[in-house]
Write a protein that holds these residues in place. Structure first.
Motif, PDB file in Angstrom:
ATOM      1  N   ARG A 461       0.684  -0.802  -0.270  1.00  0.00           N
ATOM      2  CA  ARG A 461       0.121   0.343  -0.279  1.00  0.00           C
ATOM      3  C   ARG A 461       0.847   1.044  -0.119  1.00  0.00           C
ATOM      4  N   VAL A 462       0.246   2.325   0.360  1.00  0.00           N
ATOM      5  CA  VAL A 462       0.945   3.525  -0.418  1.00  0.00           C
ATOM      6  C   VAL A 462       0.848   4.046   0.645  1.00  0.00           C
ATOM      7  N   VAL A 463       2.385   4.639   1.552  1.00  0.00           N
ATOM      8  CA  VAL A 463       2.106   4.892   3.231  1.00  0.00           C
ATOM      9  C   VAL A 463       2.595   6.466   3.223  1.00  0.00           C
ATOM     10  N   ALA A 464       3.454   7.285   1.549  1.00  0.00           N
ATOM     11  CA  ALA A 464       4.239   7.862   1.935  1.00  0.00           C
ATOM     12  C   ALA A 464       4.672   8.756   0.643  1.00  0.00           C
ATOM     13  N   ALA A 465       4.676  10.107  -0.063  1.00  0.00           N
ATOM     14  CA  ALA A 465       4.837  11.108  -0.880  1.00  0.00           C
ATOM     15  C   ALA A 465       6.226  11.246  -1.374  1.00  0.00           C
ATOM     16  N   LEU A 466       7.157  10.639  -2.137  1.00  0.00           N
ATOM     17  CA  LEU A 466       8.033  11.723  -2.630  1.00  0.00           C
ATOM     18  C   LEU A 466       8.353  12.937  -2.944  1.00  0.00           C
ATOM     19  N   ARG A 489      12.181   7.951  -9.017  1.00  0.00           N
ATOM     20  CA  ARG A 489      11.607   6.647  -8.908  1.00  0.00           C
ATOM     21  C   ARG A 489      12.721   5.837  -9.074  1.00  0.00           C
ATOM     22  N   ALA A 490      13.891   6.312  -9.370  1.00  0.00           N
ATOM     23  CA  ALA A 490      14.777   5.416  -8.554  1.00  0.00           C
ATOM     24  C   ALA A 490      15.404   5.058  -7.136  1.00  0.00           C
ATOM     25  N   THR A 491      14.899   6.615  -6.299  1.00  0.00           N
ATOM     26  CA  THR A 491      14.948   6.658  -4.897  1.00  0.00           C
ATOM     27  C   THR A 491      14.413   6.395  -5.037  1.00  0.00           C
ATOM     28  N   ALA A 494      14.945   2.717  -4.168  1.00  0.00           N
ATOM     29  CA  ALA A 494      16.113   2.102  -3.199  1.00  0.00           C
ATOM     30  C   ALA A 494      15.084   2.477  -1.341  1.00  0.00           C
ATOM     31  N   LEU A 495      14.303   3.496  -1.563  1.00  0.00           N
ATOM     32  CA  LEU A 495      14.086   3.716   0.557  1.00  0.00           C
ATOM     33  C   LEU A 495      12.918   2.200   0.505  1.00  0.00           C
ATOM     34  N   GLU A 496      11.975   2.387  -1.094  1.00  0.00           N
ATOM     35  CA  GLU A 496      11.021   1.077  -0.901  1.00  0.00           C
ATOM     36  C   GLU A 496      11.760   0.253  -0.076  1.00  0.00           C
ATOM     37  N   ALA A 497      12.835  -0.479  -1.337  1.00  0.00           N
ATOM     38  CA  ALA A 497      13.312  -1.369  -0.217  1.00  0.00           C
ATOM     39  C   ALA A 497      13.951  -1.417   1.783  1.00  0.00           C
ATOM     40  N   ASP A 498      14.347  -0.225   1.669  1.00  0.00           N
ATOM     41  CA  ASP A 498      14.893  -0.226   3.249  1.00  0.00           C
ATOM     42  C   ASP A 498      13.663  -0.075   4.157  1.00  0.00           C
ATOM     43  N   VAL A 499      12.349   0.550   3.022  1.00  0.00           N
ATOM     44  CA  VAL A 499      11.679   0.301   4.414  1.00  0.00           C
ATOM     45  C   VAL A 499      10.699  -1.557   4.394  1.00  0.00           C
ATOM     46  N   ALA A 500      10.783  -1.858   3.441  1.00  0.00           N
ATOM     47  CA  ALA A 500      10.268  -3.729   3.272  1.00  0.00           C
ATOM     48  C   ALA A 500      11.152  -4.204   4.355  1.00  0.00           C
TER      49      ALA A 500
END
Length: 510
Positions: A461-466, A489-491, A494-500
């Protein structure tokens, strides 16, 4: 190599990861030299390997752990609780009792660092003139839940407690963990090994005996449910095993410790299976020669990160010392900030992360560009969601009826001559953002200001916006989109991988 001799670079690299993980903040290489007793050249080579492979990150002249250090800890925790059923039941018990609840495993060797014992044996008066001894090393927290309150009892997953584990019955603690705290513990039998279920309270609320009386019925029921769930745990999904980093060895030469890199890949390959993996299975998963995988597995066993039984190797709770505790305590802002800084360096415009807060957006992380003309916004700032690119991306992440309701309930004022205020117009913009995966808002929030935003996902799900905001006069909107959207999109990925990694066994602290 004798079986009792661990691979030197692997041993030293893991020691550095533990030191960084215990620090709770940035460390300089000189600090690591002082803490480990290693030569500066040895520390530098290990840091070169660990930063290039993403386990550590430079922050100026200091190093800090990255969310990737949580991967092995997540594998270990997934082997214990693949679908989060145990964690869910622990949370319900905390709510029922209105007390903090901890799920822990015995850890005999967790206090051993560099050959010394950091957690002593527990020897205590048993109240009858004798003594009782706890498990050497104490217990390692693998799950925790606490009610809300000003006087919080805070534990972190991975913490090692000096708490005696009694696998055959109840255990009371009267201000032994810490003055002012009382606790009651009961064993939980499981296919993956015994757990300790511990309820902790303030001495101002309970004595150890009254806490036991208060918790007995709920604890007994919870143990029965946990044992039923844990008797036949589902097989967890396996995480991807890191491949060889031969290109880094070719580029860095002697500064890259290949045996450390291979050992970390073996640590991942052991995986989540309670029964463990054989040498041949690990060799196949990592693409290493059997002899190479064997050396790493024996080293990890000697160092206390894995155990061997009947030719199979499984993870031990000490892997949680490899940065998991430090990184799991980060805020969402701290998770996002390095990615924002890197993005700003690449695009030379300010970048932010926001969340939806009612009908508004709220800034939770930000990196400022070094420009004379720049967008000045601080963390905590709120804007109406309908008039911002970030808000439209966040609304697009909601179910259609919920997004429509928020639009209708918004105070849709014209903030500039370009602001869209009609509910139907805004629904179309949100639908377009949902379809395209991004949104652009051109001078609707403020004259002269343009922004472009993409979503940040967690658990589907969408939790935030960049977003990136920039002066509108600098370039046409199409040129801005072409320049910034790929970087955003690249950033975001990368952030989603950390969040996961961060959210595999805990909620995201938004």
């Amino acid at each position: 190599m004798r079986d009792a001799d661990p691979v030197g670079p692997l041993k030293r690299g893991l020691e550095i990861m533990e030191v960084v993980g215990r620090a709770g903040g940035p460390l300089r290489p000189a600090d690591l030299v002082a803490e480990t007793g290693l030569a500066r050249s040895t520390v530098d080579r290990a840091l070169s390997t660990l930063t290039e492979t993403g386990y550590l990150r430079w922050k100026g002249r200091d190093v800090v752990a990255t969310p990737r250090t949580m991967d092995v800890g997540n594998l270990y925790l997934s082997g214990l609780d693949p679908e989060g059923a145990l964690a869910g039941r622990v949370a319900r018990l905390a709510d029922d009792l209105d007390e903090s609840v901890v799920l822990a495993v015995p850890d005999r060797d967790g206090g051993r660092v560099g050959g010394r014992d950091d957690v002593r044996d527990d020897v205590r008066d048993d109240g009858r003139g004798g003594v009782r001894g706890g498990v050497r090393g104490g217990v390692r927290i693998v799950g925790q839940s606490r009610p809300r309150g000003s006087l919080a009892i805070v534990f972190k997953v991975g913490d090692l407690l000096r708490f005696p584990f009694n696998p055959s019955g109840w255990e009371l603690d009267d201000e032994f963990l810490e003055p002012g705290l009382v606790a009651v513990a009961v064993p939980v039998q499981a296919a993956v090994g015994p757990f300790a279920l511990i309820v902790v309270s303030h001495a101002s609320r309970h004595s150890a005996a009254s806490l036991q009386a208060h918790a007995r019925t709920s604890l007994t029921a919870c143990v029965a449910e946990l044992e039923q769930v844990a008797a036949h745990p589902p097989h967890p999904d396996e995480a991807r095993t890191p491949g060889a980093n031969g290109h880094l060895k070719a580029r860095l030469g002697a500064e890259f410790l290949q045996s450390l890199d291979r050992g970390l890949a073996v640590l991942h390959a052991i995986g989540t299976r309670a029964e463990g993996r054989t040498i041949s299975e690990v060799a196949a998963l990592t693409g290493q020669a059997r002899a190479t995988a064997r050396r790493a597995l024996l080293s990890l066993t000697v160092l206390g990160y894995a155990r061997e039984s009947e030719g199979r190797f499984a993870l031990l709770p000490r892997v949680l010392d490899l940065g998991y505790r430090q990184v799991s305590g980060l805020t969402f802002e701290e998770l996002a900030r390095p990615h924002l800084r890197d993005l700003v360096v690449r695009v030379h415009d300010s970048a932010s992360v926001v969340v939806l807060d009612g009908a508004d957006i709220r800034y939770v992380a930000r990196a400022q560009a070094s420009r004379i003309m720049r967008v000045e916004i601080t963390i905590g700032t709120r804007f109406p969601a309908y008039a911002t690119a970030m808000g439209r991306v966040l609304l697009a992440g909601l179910p259609g009826p919920e997004a429509s309701d928020l639009i209708v309930r918004s105070d849709r004022r014209a903030l500039t001559g370009r602001t869209l205020t009609g509910a139907d117009d805004l629904r179309r913009e949100v639908a377009t953002a949902r379809q395209d995966g991004y949104a652009v808002v051109d001078q609707e929030l403020e004259t002269g200001l343009r922004s472009i935003a993409v979503p940040i996902h967690a658990s589907g799900r969408v939790v935030a916006a960049l977003n990136i905001a920039a002066p509108a006069a600098r370039e046409p909107v199409e040129q801005m989109r072409e320049r910034l959207l790929p970087e955003l999109r690249a950033t975001a990925r990368a952030l989603e991988a950390d969040v996961a990694a961060f959210t595999r066994h805990q909620p995201l602290p938004l």
